[in-house]
Design a protein around this motif. Structure first.
Motif, PDB file in Angstrom:
ATOM      1  N   PHE B  42      40.428  28.348  42.208  1.00  0.00           N
ATOM      2  CA  PHE B  42      40.943  29.591  42.745  1.00  0.00           C
ATOM      3  C   PHE B  42      41.686  29.361  44.060  1.00  0.00           C
ATOM      4  O   PHE B  42      42.692  30.026  44.336  1.00  0.00           O
ATOM      5  CB  PHE B  42      39.820  30.608  42.954  1.00  0.00           C
ATOM      6  CG  PHE B  42      40.334  32.003  43.132  1.00  0.00           C
ATOM      7  CD1 PHE B  42      40.655  32.775  42.036  1.00  0.00           C
ATOM      8  CD2 PHE B  42      40.550  32.528  44.392  1.00  0.00           C
ATOM      9  CE1 PHE B  42      41.169  34.053  42.180  1.00  0.00           C
ATOM     10  CE2 PHE B  42      41.061  33.810  44.551  1.00  0.00           C
ATOM     11  CZ  PHE B  42      41.371  34.573  43.444  1.00  0.00           C
ATOM     12  N   PHE B  45      45.007  28.238  43.213  1.00  0.00           N
ATOM     13  CA  PHE B  45      45.719  29.381  42.637  1.00  0.00           C
ATOM     14  C   PHE B  45      46.355  30.245  43.734  1.00  0.00           C
ATOM     15  O   PHE B  45      47.422  30.828  43.549  1.00  0.00           O
ATOM     16  CB  PHE B  45      44.712  30.193  41.814  1.00  0.00           C
ATOM     17  CG  PHE B  45      45.242  31.448  41.190  1.00  0.00           C
ATOM     18  CD1 PHE B  45      46.243  31.407  40.240  1.00  0.00           C
ATOM     19  CD2 PHE B  45      44.703  32.682  41.518  1.00  0.00           C
ATOM     20  CE1 PHE B  45      46.717  32.567  39.640  1.00  0.00           C
ATOM     21  CE2 PHE B  45      45.164  33.848  40.928  1.00  0.00           C
ATOM     22  CZ  PHE B  45      46.174  33.783  39.997  1.00  0.00           C
ATOM     23  N   ARG B  60      39.666  39.217  42.356  1.00  0.00           N
ATOM     24  CA  ARG B  60      39.662  38.772  40.965  1.00  0.00           C
ATOM     25  C   ARG B  60      38.704  37.609  40.725  1.00  0.00           C
ATOM     26  O   ARG B  60      38.451  37.223  39.588  1.00  0.00           O
ATOM     27  CB  ARG B  60      41.073  38.341  40.550  1.00  0.00           C
ATOM     28  CG  ARG B  60      42.125  39.426  40.699  1.00  0.00           C
ATOM     29  CD  ARG B  60      41.899  40.540  39.690  1.00  0.00           C
ATOM     30  NE  ARG B  60      42.900  41.597  39.828  1.00  0.00           N
ATOM     31  CZ  ARG B  60      44.110  41.553  39.282  1.00  0.00           C
ATOM     32  NH1 ARG B  60      44.461  40.509  38.565  1.00  0.00           N
ATOM     33  NH2 ARG B  60      44.945  42.547  39.439  1.00  0.00           N
ATOM     34  N   ILE B  61      38.211  37.021  41.826  1.00  0.00           N
ATOM     35  CA  ILE B  61      37.243  35.933  41.657  1.00  0.00           C
ATOM     36  C   ILE B  61      36.015  36.441  40.930  1.00  0.00           C
ATOM     37  O   ILE B  61      35.425  35.752  40.111  1.00  0.00           O
ATOM     38  CB  ILE B  61      36.822  35.368  43.035  1.00  0.00           C
ATOM     39  CG1 ILE B  61      38.010  34.719  43.732  1.00  0.00           C
ATOM     40  CG2 ILE B  61      35.662  34.382  42.892  1.00  0.00           C
ATOM     41  CD1 ILE B  61      37.704  34.322  45.168  1.00  0.00           C
ATOM     42  N   GLY B  63      33.646  39.887  39.358  1.00  0.00           N
ATOM     43  CA  GLY B  63      33.505  41.278  38.948  1.00  0.00           C
ATOM     44  C   GLY B  63      32.285  41.951  39.521  1.00  0.00           C
ATOM     45  O   GLY B  63      32.093  43.148  39.365  1.00  0.00           O
ATOM     46  N   ILE B  64      31.435  41.184  40.179  1.00  0.00           N
ATOM     47  CA  ILE B  64      30.206  41.742  40.726  1.00  0.00           C
ATOM     48  C   ILE B  64      30.338  42.034  42.219  1.00  0.00           C
ATOM     49  O   ILE B  64      29.878  43.056  42.698  1.00  0.00           O
ATOM     50  CB  ILE B  64      29.030  40.782  40.475  1.00  0.00           C
ATOM     51  CG1 ILE B  64      28.713  40.751  38.985  1.00  0.00           C
ATOM     52  CG2 ILE B  64      27.793  41.200  41.256  1.00  0.00           C
ATOM     53  CD1 ILE B  64      28.235  42.067  38.417  1.00  0.00           C
ATOM     54  N   ARG B 162      36.948  51.215  40.853  1.00  0.00           N
ATOM     55  CA  ARG B 162      35.544  50.828  40.816  1.00  0.00           C
ATOM     56  C   ARG B 162      35.372  49.340  41.055  1.00  0.00           C
ATOM     57  O   ARG B 162      34.371  48.905  41.611  1.00  0.00           O
ATOM     58  CB  ARG B 162      34.938  51.156  39.454  1.00  0.00           C
ATOM     59  CG  ARG B 162      34.779  52.613  39.156  1.00  0.00           C
ATOM     60  CD  ARG B 162      34.711  52.826  37.658  1.00  0.00           C
ATOM     61  NE  ARG B 162      33.787  51.914  37.027  1.00  0.00           N
ATOM     62  CZ  ARG B 162      32.538  52.214  36.724  1.00  0.00           C
ATOM     63  NH1 ARG B 162      32.063  53.401  37.002  1.00  0.00           N
ATOM     64  NH2 ARG B 162      31.770  51.339  36.120  1.00  0.00           N
ATOM     65  N   VAL B 163      36.307  48.547  40.608  1.00  0.00           N
ATOM     66  CA  VAL B 163      36.081  47.113  40.604  1.00  0.00           C
ATOM     67  C   VAL B 163      37.010  46.369  41.558  1.00  0.00           C
ATOM     68  O   VAL B 163      36.562  45.627  42.425  1.00  0.00           O
ATOM     69  CB  VAL B 163      36.230  46.542  39.180  1.00  0.00           C
ATOM     70  CG1 VAL B 163      36.028  45.029  39.202  1.00  0.00           C
ATOM     71  CG2 VAL B 163      35.216  47.183  38.267  1.00  0.00           C
ATOM     72  N   HIS B 164      38.297  46.555  41.421  1.00  0.00           N
ATOM     73  CA  HIS B 164      39.227  45.824  42.266  1.00  0.00           C
ATOM     74  C   HIS B 164      39.891  46.786  43.236  1.00  0.00           C
ATOM     75  O   HIS B 164      40.943  47.350  42.951  1.00  0.00           O
ATOM     76  CB  HIS B 164      40.280  45.116  41.406  1.00  0.00           C
ATOM     77  CG  HIS B 164      39.690  44.082  40.496  1.00  0.00           C
ATOM     78  ND1 HIS B 164      38.772  43.147  40.920  1.00  0.00           N
ATOM     79  CD2 HIS B 164      39.876  43.842  39.191  1.00  0.00           C
ATOM     80  CE1 HIS B 164      38.422  42.378  39.903  1.00  0.00           C
ATOM     81  NE2 HIS B 164      39.061  42.776  38.844  1.00  0.00           N
ATOM     82  N   GLU B 166      41.846  48.721  46.227  1.00  0.00           N
ATOM     83  CA  GLU B 166      43.054  48.573  47.039  1.00  0.00           C
ATOM     84  C   GLU B 166      42.830  49.434  48.269  1.00  0.00           C
ATOM     85  O   GLU B 166      43.102  50.626  48.262  1.00  0.00           O
ATOM     86  CB  GLU B 166      44.276  49.046  46.263  1.00  0.00           C
ATOM     87  CG  GLU B 166      44.599  48.196  45.066  1.00  0.00           C
ATOM     88  CD  GLU B 166      45.779  48.764  44.288  1.00  0.00           C
ATOM     89  OE1 GLU B 166      46.146  49.921  44.535  1.00  0.00           O
ATOM     90  OE2 GLU B 166      46.310  48.035  43.452  1.00  0.00           O
ATOM     91  N   SER B 445      29.041  33.135  37.102  1.00  0.00           N
ATOM     92  CA  SER B 445      29.721  33.509  35.865  1.00  0.00           C
ATOM     93  C   SER B 445      30.685  34.659  36.010  1.00  0.00           C
ATOM     94  O   SER B 445      31.203  35.151  35.022  1.00  0.00           O
ATOM     95  CB  SER B 445      28.677  33.900  34.830  1.00  0.00           C
ATOM     96  OG  SER B 445      27.951  35.008  35.313  1.00  0.00           O
ATOM     97  N   CYS B 446      30.923  35.083  37.236  1.00  0.00           N
ATOM     98  CA  CYS B 446      31.598  36.364  37.372  1.00  0.00           C
ATOM     99  C   CYS B 446      33.111  36.270  37.266  1.00  0.00           C
ATOM    100  O   CYS B 446      33.771  37.289  37.115  1.00  0.00           O
ATOM    101  CB  CYS B 446      31.218  36.996  38.698  1.00  0.00           C
ATOM    102  SG  CYS B 446      29.476  37.346  38.761  1.00  0.00           S
ATOM    103  N   SER B 447      33.671  35.112  37.380  1.00  0.00           N
ATOM    104  CA  SER B 447      35.129  35.027  37.354  1.00  0.00           C
ATOM    105  C   SER B 447      35.689  35.381  35.996  1.00  0.00           C
ATOM    106  O   SER B 447      36.801  35.846  35.867  1.00  0.00           O
ATOM    107  CB  SER B 447      35.579  33.618  37.725  1.00  0.00           C
ATOM    108  OG  SER B 447      35.215  33.339  39.042  1.00  0.00           O
ATOM    109  N   THR B 448      34.937  35.123  35.005  1.00  0.00           N
ATOM    110  CA  THR B 448      35.439  35.316  33.662  1.00  0.00           C
ATOM    111  C   THR B 448      34.366  35.957  32.805  1.00  0.00           C
ATOM    112  O   THR B 448      33.206  35.678  32.942  1.00  0.00           O
ATOM    113  CB  THR B 448      35.810  33.974  33.028  1.00  0.00           C
ATOM    114  OG1 THR B 448      36.640  33.282  33.921  1.00  0.00           O
ATOM    115  CG2 THR B 448      36.498  34.149  31.709  1.00  0.00           C
ATOM    116  N   HIS B 449      34.818  36.832  31.963  1.00  0.00           N
ATOM    117  CA  HIS B 449      33.889  37.395  31.002  1.00  0.00           C
ATOM    118  C   HIS B 449      34.459  37.176  29.614  1.00  0.00           C
ATOM    119  O   HIS B 449      35.639  37.324  29.386  1.00  0.00           O
ATOM    120  CB  HIS B 449      33.698  38.891  31.200  1.00  0.00           C
ATOM    121  CG  HIS B 449      32.979  39.508  30.057  1.00  0.00           C
ATOM    122  ND1 HIS B 449      31.623  39.499  29.975  1.00  0.00           N
ATOM    123  CD2 HIS B 449      33.434  40.039  28.919  1.00  0.00           C
ATOM    124  CE1 HIS B 449      31.272  40.043  28.834  1.00  0.00           C
ATOM    125  NE2 HIS B 449      32.352  40.379  28.167  1.00  0.00           N
TER     126      HIS B 449
END
Lengths: 176, 474
Positions: B42, B45, B60-61, B63-64, B162-164, B166, B445-449
């Motif tokens: 990351f 990236f 985006r790293i 989701g939690i 809710r998640v990302h 701004e 595990s949160c970067s990807t689901h």
């Protein structure tokens, strides 16, 4: 509107198509592309890459995109008759697949991860709110999950088919 | 001949965590290791992006705890433009952070740890989960769901997502708190404080009933790192980093921007994740833990009344010395949840919180910025270097799971020594190895689901690599 015995109300015919994944990890963002295909088929503008769609709910077929399934979605999904989850998967034949999910506890506890399995979410929804929607998962195998934007070429060719399948399932029509 | 017990995920995407338990010739555990997947991808990236994009990119790293990365990135961006945000902007950012703490801690306690505590470590795995908990104690499970929703609602009220979110930008925030949002948050606060207190009661009751077990389970000496306010009280959003030793002696208190003067990162060839440690004590003498256990150990009190009373009781567990038992993380986690709720009330009472003084403009580029806060799992550091135009040329992220890297391996080792007998892989051992790691609440595990579960494969190997036994869980 259907009123369940516990007083919980579900709008008859309503469905939620929920994309899951991470747009910054290439093919893991498939759910976002599929959800936007559904929106296009419904004549709605696409979600941008920062919009989860949660502020736009209230249609007959709603759409949203979230990183993962979590317990706080339980009361949301309980408001729908049908739920369609669309997500990348690991491995398998390069085609759009779908399966139905029943509300069940996991046979193993979550070990180290923070997400929740769809079946577990449905079980929570049913236990706490008395209703779990009829649920389907639409998946396509991802080829690259490294950091980066955009789908692999192989996966990109399946977005349209996945979107159409999601909409079919959301409308309660099972594919032949 | 030396043997190695390995616990590793079969799938590649969820976690990449692998546990190796190395046995000596006598069949006893010699050491244990937790292998964690590479995080540097990351950072690569992000290089080449503009610094002001980072508050939107870094969530985006995960989701939690996206808010933690969002705010740490904004703080680093503040430093790059040489700006101290207004009081209102700081209050609103901290309010969002409190929402993050509440949702993350409550999810962990009620969904991951709760089944262990309330149903038992050795309960049928088919029942030892949140659904099993709901079936047996629905009112408890509902408290967890409501707390998580409440935390998410604070984030959404401020960040529109809710998640990302701004919301935080370089120099401040981009929107004010509305009266409707303030009143909605206020309306539910009292009920959520009661929910948090119920969680504390569960944790304390369990720890009291199993005190001998809790005091010895994955219990070991180390340092503790966390953030304190000027008066030494717990601060999850801003302040100085305080490091204490295993006896509670203060080793350092420093500006997070100077972290490189105090924290080194050791590289081992068996894992991609580095091992942060206190430079002056070297490796491995300078290892430390972060997160709720560390924070309650290193602070001098808590600036909200109900949480402070819990902290006072915490102090009595080990006669004023740091609490070492890993299972005490659960109590600490709920005390911090209570603090975050009380702090939310304090912030909403501040007359400046409704102000529109949200942003300090600047055209300066200092070329370096460090952002630091206490993420739910522990201290989070974002360190950016830019070119004269503000394009990122170097990004260094030290996440809580990294700080706790050594401690998680040590926890596994302590548990394995107690429960691994010869070459037998028992359910009890596996349950407790997982519980020891889980108590640190690692974010693996949160970067990807992706659809699927993270099974664990337990492999018993001889020193020459020959497989003796393999068990798959999940």
């Amino acid at each position: 509107m259907v009123r369940w015995s516990n007083g919980w109300c579900v709008a008859e015919g309503r469905a939620l198509v929920l994309g899951l994944g991470n747009l910054s990890r290439q093919d893991d963002g498939f759910g976002w592309y599929a959800v936007n295909r559904v929106r296009a088929l419904l004549g709605q503008p696409p979600l941008d890459d920062t919009d989860d769609g949660m502020d736009r709910l209230g249609q007959v077929v709603d759409t949203a995109f979230l990183p993962q399934v979590s317990s706080d979605l339980a009361d949301l999904v309980a408001q729908y008759e049908r739920l369609v989850l669309v997500d990348a998967r690991i491995g398998g034949e390069m085609q759009v697949s779908w399966f139905a999910v029943e509300p069940l506890a996991q046979d193993q506890p979550r070990l180290l991860t923070h997400d929740m399995l769809p079946a577990e979410l449905l079980a929570v929804s049913r236990a706490l709110y008395g209703h779990a929607p009829r649920t389907y998962v639409v998946t396509v195998p991802g080829l690259s999950f490294d950091f980066g934007m955009g789908l692999s070429n192989e996966m990109a060719t399946l977005v349209d088919a996945a979107g159409r399948l999601c909409l079919l399932l959301a409308r309660g029509k099972l594919p032949a | 001949m030396a043997q190695k017990v390995m616990i590793e995920p079969v799938t590649r995407i969820e976690g990449h965590a692998k546990v190796s338990i190395i046995l000596g010739d006598d069949g006893r555990v010699e050491r244990a290791r937790l292998h964690v997947n590479e995080f540097r991808g990351f950072e690569q990236f992000c290089r080449g992006r503009m610094f002001f994009e980072m508050p939107q990119i870094t969530p985006r790293i995960c989701g939690i705890c996206p808010v933690s990365h969002h705010l740490a990135a904004a703080k680093a961006a503040d430093a790059i433009i040489g700006v101290t945000p207004t009081h209102t902007a700081s209050l609103l950012r901290e309010l969002m952070h409190m929402g993050q703490v509440v949702q993350s801690h409550s999810m962990h306690f009620f969904e991951l740890a709760g089944p262990d505590l309330l149903l038992g470590f050795d309960a049928d795995p088919a029942k030892r989960n949140v659904v099993g908990l709901i079936e047996q104690q629905p009112e408890i499970a509902l408290k967890g769901v409501m707390l998580r929703k409440f935390g998410q609602s604070i984030i959404a009220a401020l960040g529109q997502k809710r998640v990302h979110p701004e919301f935080a930008v370089a120099g401040g925030v981009n929107s004010a708190l509305t009266i409707e949002a303030r009143d909605t948050i206020r309306r539910d606060l009292a009920a959520r404080i009661e929910d948090a207190q119920a969680g504390i009661a569960i944790a304390k009751a369990w720890l009291n009933e199993h005190q001998d077990y809790a005091d010895t389970f994955a219990s070991f000496p180390c340092g503790y790192l966390g953030t304190v306010a000027e008066d030494g009280t717990l601060d999850l959003y801003q302040g100085k980093l305080r490091l204490i030793d295993c006896y509670g002696n203060r080793l350092e208190e420093f500006d997070p921007a100077d972290y490189l003067d105090y924290i080194g990162e050791r590289v081992e060839d068996w894992t991609y994740l580095k091992f942060p440690y206190y430079l002056k004590l070297g490796w491995p003498g300078g290892v430390y833990r972060v997160g709720p256990l560390a924070r309650l150990n290193m602070c001098s009190g808590i600036a909200t009344p109900l949480a402070h009373e819990e902290w006072r009781q915490w102090q009595q567990v080990n006669g004023g010395k740091p609490v070492q038992g890993t299972l005490y993380y659960h109590w600490a986690r709920m005390v911090e949840t209570l603090y975050a709720l009380e702090r939310t009330a304090q912030i909403l009472e501040d007359p400046d919180v409704m102000s529109n003084d949200l942003y300090v403009p600047s055209d300066q580029i200092t070329r370096r910025g460090v952002g630091c806060l206490e993420a739910p799992r522990g201290t989070l550091i974002h360190d950016y270097r830019t070119d004269p135009d503000g394009k990122l040329i170097d990004v260094n992220l030290i996440i809580a799971t990294g700080h706790n890297n050594w401690a998680m391996s040590r926890s596994v080792e302590e548990v394995a020594k107690a429960y691994v007998d010869g070459t037998r892989l028992t359910e009890g051992m596996l349950n407790r190895v997982e519980a020891a790691i889980r108590a640190h609440d690692p974010c693996l595990s949160c970067s990807t689901h992706a659809v699927g579960q993270m099974p664990l494969e337990v492999t018993l190997l001889r020193g020459d690599g020959e497989v003796v036994e393999r068990v798959v869980r999940g």
